[in-house]
Design a protein around this motif. Structure first.
Motif, PDB file in Angstrom:
ATOM      1  N   THR A 188      24.480  15.227 -56.017  1.00  0.00           N
ATOM      2  CA  THR A 188      25.461  15.785 -55.093  1.00  0.00           C
ATOM      3  C   THR A 188      26.556  16.507 -55.866  1.00  0.00           C
ATOM      4  OG1 THR A 188      25.030  13.929 -53.590  1.00  0.00           O
ATOM      5  CG2 THR A 188      26.985  15.258 -53.154  1.00  0.00           C
ATOM      6  N   ILE A 189      26.949  17.677 -55.376  1.00  0.00           N
ATOM      7  CA  ILE A 189      27.987  18.483 -56.010  1.00  0.00           C
ATOM      8  C   ILE A 189      29.281  18.316 -55.216  1.00  0.00           C
ATOM      9  CG2 ILE A 189      28.629  20.789 -56.805  1.00  0.00           C
ATOM     10  CD1 ILE A 189      25.621  21.524 -56.532  1.00  0.00           C
ATOM     11  N   HIS A 190      30.344  17.973 -55.919  1.00  0.00           N
ATOM     12  CA  HIS A 190      31.614  17.662 -55.264  1.00  0.00           C
ATOM     13  C   HIS A 190      32.729  18.586 -55.752  1.00  0.00           C
ATOM     14  CE1 HIS A 190      30.083  13.813 -53.692  1.00  0.00           C
ATOM     15  NE2 HIS A 190      29.524  13.649 -54.877  1.00  0.00           N
ATOM     16  N   SER A 191      33.699  18.797 -54.888  1.00  0.00           N
ATOM     17  CA  SER A 191      34.947  19.439 -55.275  1.00  0.00           C
ATOM     18  C   SER A 191      35.846  18.413 -55.957  1.00  0.00           C
ATOM     19  CB  SER A 191      35.657  19.988 -54.030  1.00  0.00           C
ATOM     20  OG  SER A 191      37.031  20.196 -54.290  1.00  0.00           O
ATOM     21  N   PRO A 192      36.531  18.782 -57.049  1.00  0.00           N
ATOM     22  CA  PRO A 192      37.415  17.811 -57.697  1.00  0.00           C
ATOM     23  C   PRO A 192      38.579  17.370 -56.820  1.00  0.00           C
ATOM     24  CG  PRO A 192      37.729  19.998 -58.623  1.00  0.00           C
ATOM     25  CD  PRO A 192      36.524  20.075 -57.727  1.00  0.00           C
ATOM     26  N   ARG A 193      38.973  18.199 -55.880  1.00  0.00           N
ATOM     27  CA  ARG A 193      40.080  17.821 -55.003  1.00  0.00           C
ATOM     28  C   ARG A 193      39.690  16.693 -54.062  1.00  0.00           C
ATOM     29  NH1 ARG A 193      44.971  20.272 -53.443  1.00  0.00           N
ATOM     30  NH2 ARG A 193      45.888  19.127 -51.704  1.00  0.00           N
ATOM     31  N   HIS A 194      38.450  16.695 -53.592  1.00  0.00           N
ATOM     32  CA  HIS A 194      38.056  15.770 -52.534  1.00  0.00           C
ATOM     33  C   HIS A 194      37.229  14.584 -53.008  1.00  0.00           C
ATOM     34  CE1 HIS A 194      38.687  19.685 -50.354  1.00  0.00           C
ATOM     35  NE2 HIS A 194      39.499  18.878 -49.724  1.00  0.00           N
ATOM     36  N   VAL A 195      36.655  14.654 -54.197  1.00  0.00           N
ATOM     37  CA  VAL A 195      35.773  13.571 -54.633  1.00  0.00           C
ATOM     38  C   VAL A 195      36.577  12.338 -55.017  1.00  0.00           C
ATOM     39  CG1 VAL A 195      35.693  14.285 -57.076  1.00  0.00           C
ATOM     40  CG2 VAL A 195      33.776  13.023 -56.069  1.00  0.00           C
ATOM     41  N   VAL A 196      36.087  11.183 -54.595  1.00  0.00           N
ATOM     42  CA  VAL A 196      36.681   9.897 -54.963  1.00  0.00           C
ATOM     43  C   VAL A 196      35.563   8.898 -55.207  1.00  0.00           C
ATOM     44  CG1 VAL A 196      38.812  10.255 -53.645  1.00  0.00           C
ATOM     45  CG2 VAL A 196      36.868   9.104 -52.574  1.00  0.00           C
ATOM     46  N   LYS A 197      35.848   7.900 -56.004  1.00  0.00           N
ATOM     47  CA  LYS A 197      34.897   6.811 -56.180  1.00  0.00           C
ATOM     48  C   LYS A 197      35.118   5.804 -55.067  1.00  0.00           C
ATOM     49  CE  LYS A 197      32.705   3.796 -59.505  1.00  0.00           C
ATOM     50  NZ  LYS A 197      32.652   3.284 -60.891  1.00  0.00           N
ATOM     51  N   HIS A 257      32.820   3.230 -54.229  1.00  0.00           N
ATOM     52  CA  HIS A 257      32.109   1.959 -54.417  1.00  0.00           C
ATOM     53  C   HIS A 257      32.203   1.574 -55.884  1.00  0.00           C
ATOM     54  CE1 HIS A 257      28.873  -1.007 -54.513  1.00  0.00           C
ATOM     55  NE2 HIS A 257      28.912  -1.025 -53.190  1.00  0.00           N
ATOM     56  N   THR A 258      32.273   0.284 -56.152  1.00  0.00           N
ATOM     57  CA  THR A 258      32.488  -0.162 -57.528  1.00  0.00           C
ATOM     58  C   THR A 258      31.278   0.038 -58.418  1.00  0.00           C
ATOM     59  OG1 THR A 258      31.855  -2.403 -56.859  1.00  0.00           O
ATOM     60  CG2 THR A 258      34.224  -1.883 -56.911  1.00  0.00           C
ATOM     61  N   THR A 259      30.061  -0.132 -57.886  1.00  0.00           N
ATOM     62  CA  THR A 259      28.880  -0.140 -58.748  1.00  0.00           C
ATOM     63  C   THR A 259      27.695   0.681 -58.236  1.00  0.00           C
ATOM     64  OG1 THR A 259      28.113  -2.175 -57.690  1.00  0.00           O
ATOM     65  CG2 THR A 259      29.443  -2.417 -59.688  1.00  0.00           C
ATOM     66  N   ALA A 260      27.682   1.122 -57.007  1.00  0.00           N
ATOM     67  CA  ALA A 260      26.517   1.800 -56.440  1.00  0.00           C
ATOM     68  C   ALA A 260      26.269   3.142 -57.133  1.00  0.00           C
ATOM     69  CB  ALA A 260      26.705   2.016 -54.939  1.00  0.00           C
ATOM     70  N   VAL A 261      24.988   3.563 -57.141  1.00  0.00           N
ATOM     71  CA  VAL A 261      24.676   4.852 -57.767  1.00  0.00           C
ATOM     72  C   VAL A 261      25.225   6.013 -56.955  1.00  0.00           C
ATOM     73  CG1 VAL A 261      22.645   3.993 -58.968  1.00  0.00           C
ATOM     74  CG2 VAL A 261      22.408   4.907 -56.645  1.00  0.00           C
ATOM     75  N   ASN A 262      25.443   5.812 -55.666  1.00  0.00           N
ATOM     76  CA  ASN A 262      26.061   6.840 -54.822  1.00  0.00           C
ATOM     77  C   ASN A 262      27.531   6.530 -54.599  1.00  0.00           C
ATOM     78  OD1 ASN A 262      25.552   4.601 -53.243  1.00  0.00           O
ATOM     79  ND2 ASN A 262      25.161   5.787 -51.374  1.00  0.00           N
ATOM     80  N   ALA A 263      28.198   6.107 -55.670  1.00  0.00           N
ATOM     81  CA  ALA A 263      29.581   5.638 -55.559  1.00  0.00           C
ATOM     82  C   ALA A 263      30.568   6.750 -55.250  1.00  0.00           C
ATOM     83  CB  ALA A 263      29.996   4.927 -56.844  1.00  0.00           C
ATOM     84  N   PHE A 264      30.240   7.995 -55.591  1.00  0.00           N
ATOM     85  CA  PHE A 264      31.181   9.094 -55.426  1.00  0.00           C
ATOM     86  C   PHE A 264      30.908   9.846 -54.125  1.00  0.00           C
ATOM     87  CE2 PHE A 264      31.584   8.057 -59.806  1.00  0.00           C
ATOM     88  CZ  PHE A 264      32.869   8.421 -60.159  1.00  0.00           C
ATOM     89  N   LEU A 303      45.647  14.569 -50.991  1.00  0.00           N
ATOM     90  CA  LEU A 303      45.411  13.965 -52.290  1.00  0.00           C
ATOM     91  C   LEU A 303      45.687  12.468 -52.260  1.00  0.00           C
ATOM     92  CD1 LEU A 303      46.841  16.444 -54.948  1.00  0.00           C
ATOM     93  CD2 LEU A 303      44.483  16.143 -54.183  1.00  0.00           C
ATOM     94  N   PRO A 304      44.766  11.645 -52.786  1.00  0.00           N
ATOM     95  CA  PRO A 304      45.031  10.209 -52.882  1.00  0.00           C
ATOM     96  C   PRO A 304      46.079   9.929 -53.949  1.00  0.00           C
ATOM     97  CG  PRO A 304      42.988  10.743 -53.998  1.00  0.00           C
ATOM     98  CD  PRO A 304      43.457  12.013 -53.338  1.00  0.00           C
ATOM     99  N   PRO A 305      46.618   8.710 -53.984  1.00  0.00           N
ATOM    100  CA  PRO A 305      47.691   8.409 -54.943  1.00  0.00           C
ATOM    101  C   PRO A 305      47.331   8.707 -56.391  1.00  0.00           C
ATOM    102  CG  PRO A 305      47.535   6.673 -53.299  1.00  0.00           C
ATOM    103  CD  PRO A 305      46.380   7.575 -53.063  1.00  0.00           C
ATOM    104  N   SER A 306      46.100   8.396 -56.815  1.00  0.00           N
ATOM    105  CA  SER A 306      45.722   8.604 -58.210  1.00  0.00           C
ATOM    106  C   SER A 306      45.779  10.079 -58.588  1.00  0.00           C
ATOM    107  CB  SER A 306      44.321   8.045 -58.465  1.00  0.00           C
ATOM    108  OG  SER A 306      43.379   8.644 -57.574  1.00  0.00           O
ATOM    109  N   LYS A 307      45.297  10.966 -57.712  1.00  0.00           N
ATOM    110  CA  LYS A 307      45.330  12.399 -58.009  1.00  0.00           C
ATOM    111  C   LYS A 307      46.737  12.961 -57.841  1.00  0.00           C
ATOM    112  CE  LYS A 307      40.510  13.244 -56.805  1.00  0.00           C
ATOM    113  NZ  LYS A 307      39.567  14.039 -55.989  1.00  0.00           N
ATOM    114  N   ALA A 308      47.477  12.441 -56.871  1.00  0.00           N
ATOM    115  CA  ALA A 308      48.857  12.877 -56.694  1.00  0.00           C
ATOM    116  C   ALA A 308      49.683  12.558 -57.940  1.00  0.00           C
ATOM    117  CB  ALA A 308      49.469  12.208 -55.470  1.00  0.00           C
ATOM    118  N   ARG A 309      49.392  11.430 -58.569  1.00  0.00           N
ATOM    119  CA  ARG A 309      50.113  11.055 -59.789  1.00  0.00           C
ATOM    120  C   ARG A 309      49.842  12.050 -60.908  1.00  0.00           C
ATOM    121  NH1 ARG A 309      48.493   8.266 -64.390  1.00  0.00           N
ATOM    122  NH2 ARG A 309      50.238   7.356 -65.582  1.00  0.00           N
ATOM    123  N   ILE A 310      48.581  12.431 -61.107  1.00  0.00           N
ATOM    124  CA  ILE A 310      48.247  13.372 -62.175  1.00  0.00           C
ATOM    125  C   ILE A 310      48.924  14.716 -61.934  1.00  0.00           C
ATOM    126  CG2 ILE A 310      46.372  14.657 -63.264  1.00  0.00           C
ATOM    127  CD1 ILE A 310      44.570  12.227 -62.656  1.00  0.00           C
TER     128      ILE A 310
END
Length: 206
Positions: A30-39, A41-48, A174-181
């Motif tokens: 799957t191809i994601h935009s960096p603005r919208h992609v988030v993890k 799930h902690t361990t699943a292969v489709n975590a993003f 933007l989620p908090p983690s990306k807003a911080r960066i």
């Protein structure tokens, strides 16, 4: 995380269809935009996953396929200046919770933070005591950004909170983690006034 992800990332980067699309993330075909992609799930292969906007496309044995043409836009995002040496300016992320007082905000400001991201409840909200402390921090020159704990939706400006009056920036989608960066990059580039900073959070400038 694995040979298939690396192979697919190279295929996407090398594909003519990827021109004018900027940076992308590729995981689990799957191809994601960096603005919208988030993890998500902690361990699943489709975590993003891509919140709000959905994935950009897919890559598999059939090749690279995008769901939409490249966006045609004028990028007005400011050019960031990184410091000569690490680290980036200190920006704290503070999660809102029931019964919260101003202590965490005041501690972050006293500890040398140059910005604070509120991971707020609902539409980036918090108790009156917290908002008052954040407003005081903004008056002292800290960059204060309201984000949300929830993975989807936008933190709307001047709806539940009077951002203009209090000197806040709304993180929008933007989620908090990306807003911080982004806040760190803005501060490093000498951009800490809410008006100028807000423009950098607009999705069409991403």
């Amino acid at each position: 995380d694995g040979p298939a992800n690396l192979l697919h990332a190279v295929q996407v980067a090398a594909s003519p269809a990827s021109r004018e699309r900027g940076v992308m993330a590729v995981m689990n075909e799957t191809i994601h935009s960096p603005r919208h992609v988030v993890k998500a799930h902690t361990t699943a292969v489709n975590a993003f996953v891509s919140m709000n906007a959905g994935a950009l496309g897919c890559v598999n044995a059939a090749g690279v396929r995008f769901y939409q043409p490249p966006a045609r836009k004028v990028n007005t995002r400011p050019r960031f200046q990184l410091p000569d040496r690490p680290p980036l300016p200190a920006v704290a992320v503070i999660y809102a919770h029931a019964g919260m007082d101003a202590g965490l905000v005041e501690a972050a400001a006293a500890g040398g933070a140059r910005g604070i991201v509120l991971a707020g409840a609902g539409n980036g909200n918090a108790s009156a005591a917290v908002l008052d402390a954040l407003a005081a921090a903004a008056r002292r020159g800290l960059l204060v950004v309201r984000a949300a704990r929830m993975p989807e939706g936008c933190v709307n400006r001047n709806v539940e909170v009077d951002d203009d009056r209090l000197g806040f920036v709304a993180a929008l989608d933007l989620p908090p983690s990306k807003a911080r960066i982004l806040a760190q990059l803005l501060i490093a580039s000498g951009i800490s006034k809410p008006g100028r900073a807000q423009a950098a959070f607009e999705p069409y400038n991403a």
